[in-house]
Design a protein around this motif. Structure first.
Motif, mmCIF file in Angstrom:
data_model
loop_
_atom_site.group_PDB
_atom_site.id
_atom_site.type_symbol
_atom_site.label_atom_id
_atom_site.label_comp_id
_atom_site.label_asym_id
_atom_site.label_seq_id
_atom_site.Cartn_x
_atom_site.Cartn_y
_atom_site.Cartn_z
ATOM 1 N N SER A 70 -4.923 -7.957 -3.743
ATOM 2 C CA SER A 70 -4.358 -6.861 -4.536
ATOM 3 C C SER A 70 -4.026 -7.349 -5.940
ATOM 4 N N SER A 112 -7.396 0.146 3.823
ATOM 5 C CA SER A 112 -6.362 -0.069 2.826
ATOM 6 C C SER A 112 -5.675 1.269 2.551
ATOM 7 N N SER A 113 -4.683 1.569 3.383
ATOM 8 C CA SER A 113 -3.881 2.801 3.243
ATOM 9 C C SER A 113 -4.709 4.079 3.084
ATOM 10 N N ILE A 118 -2.666 7.380 2.351
ATOM 11 C CA ILE A 118 -2.110 7.455 0.997
ATOM 12 C C ILE A 118 -3.229 7.781 0.008
ATOM 13 N N ARG A 119 -4.378 7.143 0.214
ATOM 14 C CA ARG A 119 -5.504 7.395 -0.686
ATOM 15 C C ARG A 119 -5.943 8.849 -0.625
ATOM 16 N N THR A 133 1.153 -1.935 -3.867
ATOM 17 C CA THR A 133 -0.193 -2.274 -3.412
ATOM 18 C C THR A 133 -0.537 -1.446 -2.182
ATOM 19 N N LEU A 134 -1.789 -1.012 -2.125
ATOM 20 C CA LEU A 134 -2.223 -0.234 -0.962
ATOM 21 C C LEU A 134 -2.665 -1.158 0.163
ATOM 22 N N ASP A 167 -12.510 3.404 2.099
ATOM 23 C CA ASP A 167 -11.267 3.887 1.481
ATOM 24 C C ASP A 167 -11.598 4.840 0.332
ATOM 25 N N THR A 186 -10.970 8.820 -0.270
ATOM 26 C CA THR A 186 -10.462 9.366 -1.528
ATOM 27 C C THR A 186 -11.327 10.537 -1.986
ATOM 28 N N ASN A 232 6.344 2.801 -1.446
ATOM 29 C CA ASN A 232 5.382 1.731 -1.166
ATOM 30 C C ASN A 232 5.962 0.378 -1.549
#
Lengths: 87, 362
Positions: free
Chosen positions: A13, B83-84, B87-88, B143-144, B295, B299, B344
């Protein structure tokens, strides 16, 4: 400045890359944040650029502070040579 | 450096193709607009019923498939995810809502500026502000999370959907809706738009062109690489607009735009804010989705749903301006994206402390 070979450290990240910069700078070593070189990856994150001589110390610092990185590459000044995956 | 030539070339290609697509029939100042075109696709498949913005845009299909093809050729097709995704999905919704209040994705914002639409300057200011705000969250610990390798099948789903949509465009079955009037009824020939999409998809994958990334890198690490792409689009679209007579300087009567400066600013602020937390503008999300990033594929689905919500709830702006629903939605969007940002960071800090053994996980 003569361009020399350098090491690129990639992270999972952007935030970790920023933490890395803070940590390494705090230890008095030279580090520069750069976009992940295109040759290494098609993803668009931020990576840390350090001198190959500092790699051993940098590794140790990351281990002590529990900062996880993704990979380490060596990028050669000679453009015809492909980046080498160190770890 | 080769790298720099690549991004400038991609920007030039994009700027020129966008102007040419308008010349061949796409809506004015909308040779390419990722947000608008995803919105048109949402309309074409009946997810919203705004009669003037329903069309299956082959450009979007081309972006995904272009990136998909080239990533296979260069062995860069890597199926990752995790990766999340939720949320995305939501950030994708809000990125779209913000863009449709401004009436354009960051890419169309540049194209509008290049065509003399000064309203887009308010959008640009908002976009930069949004990216800077989002970057503060990244600095603060947002960070995701990392992504992981996934079963390869995951990476083929969106490209397959893209192919199916292309078949629908060509065959035009009854259940696919094509606008009879308005921007949705304006389009360049299918083969041209598909080719333009594929070419841009290929070069954008090679160069990693990204509007949000450009502003982020310039601000965060003082690296101008990606912003060269942004500038290149502007310069070449401007030249070609002047050449082909599409250039018209001013605020009033700009095609498919409104002159409400505050909401142009805030709409794009929301889009830029969400984009930087997502790690890329709408165009970049499509390219990443094409090279196997699930991911980003999620989105894209968020943006598709966001477009449907925008028109079903009358949030999207019209050339007459931004309605009350759109204004409320942008404010809610800004609050929710901020809430996502703060929580987050909070959860990341707790996780970090647990990992360090400082607190016991409950």
């Amino acid at each position: 400045m003569i361009e020399l070979d350098f090491c690129v450290i990639t992270f999972y990240s952007t935030h970790l890359a920023l933490q890395f910069e803070k940590l390494i700078k705090g230890s008095g070593l030279r580090v520069k944040l750069i976009p992940v070189p295109r040759k290494i990856s098609s993803s668009c994150g931020i990576a840390g650029r350090i001198s190959p001589q500092d790699l051993t110390v940098v590794r140790k610092i990351c281990q002590e502070k529990g900062l996880a990185y993704e990979s380490v590459y060596r990028i050669f000044n000679d453009q015809t040579k492909q980046p080498e995956l160190v770890e | 450096m080769n790298n720099k030539k690549g991004i400038i070339f991609t920007g030039a290609l994009l700027g020129i193709l966008a102007v040419l697509l308008v010349r061949f029939g796409n809506p004015p100042n909308m040779g390419i607009c990722v947000a608008c075109f995803i919105r048109d696709i949402a309309g074409a498949v009946g997810m919203h019923q705004a009669a003037v913005v329903q069309y299956l845009r082959p450009e979007i299909i081309g972006f995904i498939l272009g990136a998909f093809i080239i990533a296979h050729g260069t062995k860069e097709f890597k199926v990752t995810g995790g990766s999340s995704p939720m949320i995305r999905f939501f950030l994708g919704i809000f990125m779209m809502i913000g863009a449709l209040v401004f009436l354009g994705c960051p890419l169309r914002m540049v194209l509008r500026m290049a065509a003399g639409d000064l309203n887009a300057l308010a959008g640009l200011a908002g976009f930069i502000a949004g990216v800077i705000i989002g970057t503060q969250f990244i600095k603060g610990g947002f960070t995701l999370g990392r992504s992981y390798q996934q079963n390869r099948l995951n990476g083929y789903i969106l490209p397959t959907i893209a192919v199916i949509l292309l078949v629908f465009r060509v065959v035009a079955p009854q259940f696919i809706i094509f606008s009879q009037k308005g921007p949705g009824s304006l389009y360049a020939p299918v083969i041209l738009t598909l080719l333009a999409g594929l070419i841009i998809g290929i070069f954008a994958q090679r160069s990693r062109l990204c509007m949000a990334g450009g502003v982020r890198d310039l601000y965060l690490i003082k690296d101008p690489h990606l912003i060269f792409g942004f500038l290149s689009i502007f310069v070449f679209a401007l030249l070609f607009s002047l050449l082909f007579g599409g250039f018209q300087l001013g605020f009033a009567d700009q095609p498919i735009a409104h002159s409400d400066g505050l909401w142009n600013f805030l709409g794009m602020l929301l889009a830029g804010y969400a984009a930087v937390l997502l790690g890329g503008c709408p165009l970049r999300q499509l390219i990443l989705a094409g090279e196997g990033n699930t991911d980003s594929a999620i989105t894209f689905l968020g943006m598709l749903v966001g477009a449907a919500i925008s028109h079903n709830f009358a949030l999207a702006a019209t050339p007459a301006g931004v309605g009350i629903n759109g204004k409320i939605a942008v404010i809610i969007g800004l609050l929710l994206v901020s809430a996502i940002g703060f929580t987050n960071i909070l959860f990341n800090q707790v996780k970090w402390q647990v990992e360090q053994g400082r607190v016991v996980n409950e």
